[in-house]
Scaffold this motif. Structure first.
Motif, PDB file in Angstrom:
ATOM      1  N   CYS A   1      -6.018  -2.455  -0.259  1.00 19.91           N
ATOM      2  CA  CYS A   1      -5.222  -2.612   0.960  1.00 19.91           C
ATOM      3  C   CYS A   1      -6.098  -3.235   2.045  1.00 19.91           C
ATOM      4  O   CYS A   1      -7.195  -2.754   2.313  1.00 19.91           O
ATOM      5  CB  CYS A   1      -4.688  -1.254   1.402  1.00 19.91           C
ATOM      6  SG  CYS A   1      -3.903  -1.318   3.026  1.00 19.91           S
TER       7      CYS A   1
ATOM      8  N   GLN B   1      -0.055   4.025   1.065  1.00 21.75           N
ATOM      9  CA  GLN B   1      -0.383   4.848   2.234  1.00 21.75           C
ATOM     10  C   GLN B   1       0.180   4.295   3.529  1.00 21.75           C
ATOM     11  O   GLN B   1       0.710   5.021   4.353  1.00 21.75           O
ATOM     12  CB  GLN B   1      -1.910   4.979   2.369  1.00 21.75           C
ATOM     13  CG  GLN B   1      -2.504   5.888   1.309  1.00 21.75           C
ATOM     14  CD  GLN B   1      -3.982   6.147   1.574  1.00 21.75           C
ATOM     15  OE1 GLN B   1      -4.413   6.223   2.690  1.00 21.75           O
ATOM     16  NE2 GLN B   1      -4.753   6.287   0.505  1.00 21.75           N
ATOM     17  N   CYS B   2       0.042   2.963   3.730  1.00 19.15           N
ATOM     18  CA  CYS B   2       0.425   2.410   5.038  1.00 19.15           C
ATOM     19  C   CYS B   2       1.422   1.267   4.926  1.00 19.15           C
ATOM     20  O   CYS B   2       1.914   0.795   5.931  1.00 19.15           O
ATOM     21  CB  CYS B   2      -0.821   1.965   5.811  1.00 19.15           C
ATOM     22  SG  CYS B   2      -1.632   0.532   5.079  1.00 19.15           S
TER      23      CYS B   2
ATOM     24  N   CYS C   1      -6.115  -0.316   5.238  1.00 19.90           N
ATOM     25  CA  CYS C   1      -6.744   1.006   5.178  1.00 19.90           C
ATOM     26  C   CYS C   1      -7.719   1.126   4.003  1.00 19.90           C
ATOM     27  O   CYS C   1      -8.278   2.179   3.781  1.00 19.90           O
ATOM     28  CB  CYS C   1      -5.694   2.109   5.091  1.00 19.90           C
ATOM     29  SG  CYS C   1      -4.870   2.224   3.505  1.00 19.90           S
TER      30      CYS C   1
ATOM     31  N   CYS D   1       0.834  -1.196   0.000  1.00 20.30           N
ATOM     32  CA  CYS D   1       0.000   0.000   0.000  1.00 20.30           C
ATOM     33  C   CYS D   1       0.872   1.251   0.000  1.00 20.30           C
ATOM     34  O   CYS D   1       1.831   1.349   0.760  1.00 20.30           O
ATOM     35  CB  CYS D   1      -0.894  -0.027   1.237  1.00 20.30           C
ATOM     36  SG  CYS D   1      -1.891   1.450   1.407  1.00 20.30           S
TER      37      CYS D   1
HETATM   38 ZN   LIG Z   1      -3.087   0.871   3.336  1.00 22.18          ZN
END
Ligand SMILES: [Zn+2]
Ligand SMILES: [Zn+2]
Length: 124
Positions: free
Chosen positions: A31, A16-17, A34, A14
């Motif tokens: 993901c 983002q995370c 998230c 991911c």
């Molecule tokens: Zn994520």
């Protein structure tokens, strides 16, 4: 070339995370942590990079970290009680409770002597 084959050739994380993303089968990656979505086609270049550097795959590290977190949680649930150890006479025992059977049958209390390591359990 079948795009699904390309996607399964390497793990995608991911943006983002950093969690491993799941291929939904529709050229969309989701993901699991998230719920961020990515079009799988955008990742063609990244898949090649991941394949050429397998040591960067962090799953083993993450696995170990989650085990440590479980141990921490176990420590938090243990508490101290003024109870004499039947073996060494130490006047403080650590204990934790566990629901072993159905709720109306009560729970089991596990005692553990921090001094000599003696263990016993009581059904309440
Ligand atoms: Zn994520
Ligand atoms: Zn003891």
């Amino acid at each position: 070339m079948n795009p699904d084959l390309k996607i399964s050739s390497g793990p995608i994380f991911c943006h983002q995370c950093g969690t491993l993303m799941i291929n939904t089968g529709d050229d969309v990656l989701v993901c699991s942590a998230c719920n961020a979505e990515k079009n799988a086609v955008e990742y063609d270049d990244i898949i090649i990079v991941t394949k050429s550097n397998p040591k960067s795959f962090p799953s083993k590290l993450r696995l170990r970290r989650s085990k440590i977190q479980q141990l921490d949680r176990y420590k938090e649930e243990s508490a101290r009680i003024k109870e004499k150890c039947p073996k060494c006479g130490n006047d403080e025992m650590s204990y934790h409770t566990m629901q072993l059977r159905s709720a109306d049958e009560g729970q089991t209390v596990f005692y553990h002597c921090p001094n000599c390591g003696y263990k016993f359990s009581i059904n309440s």
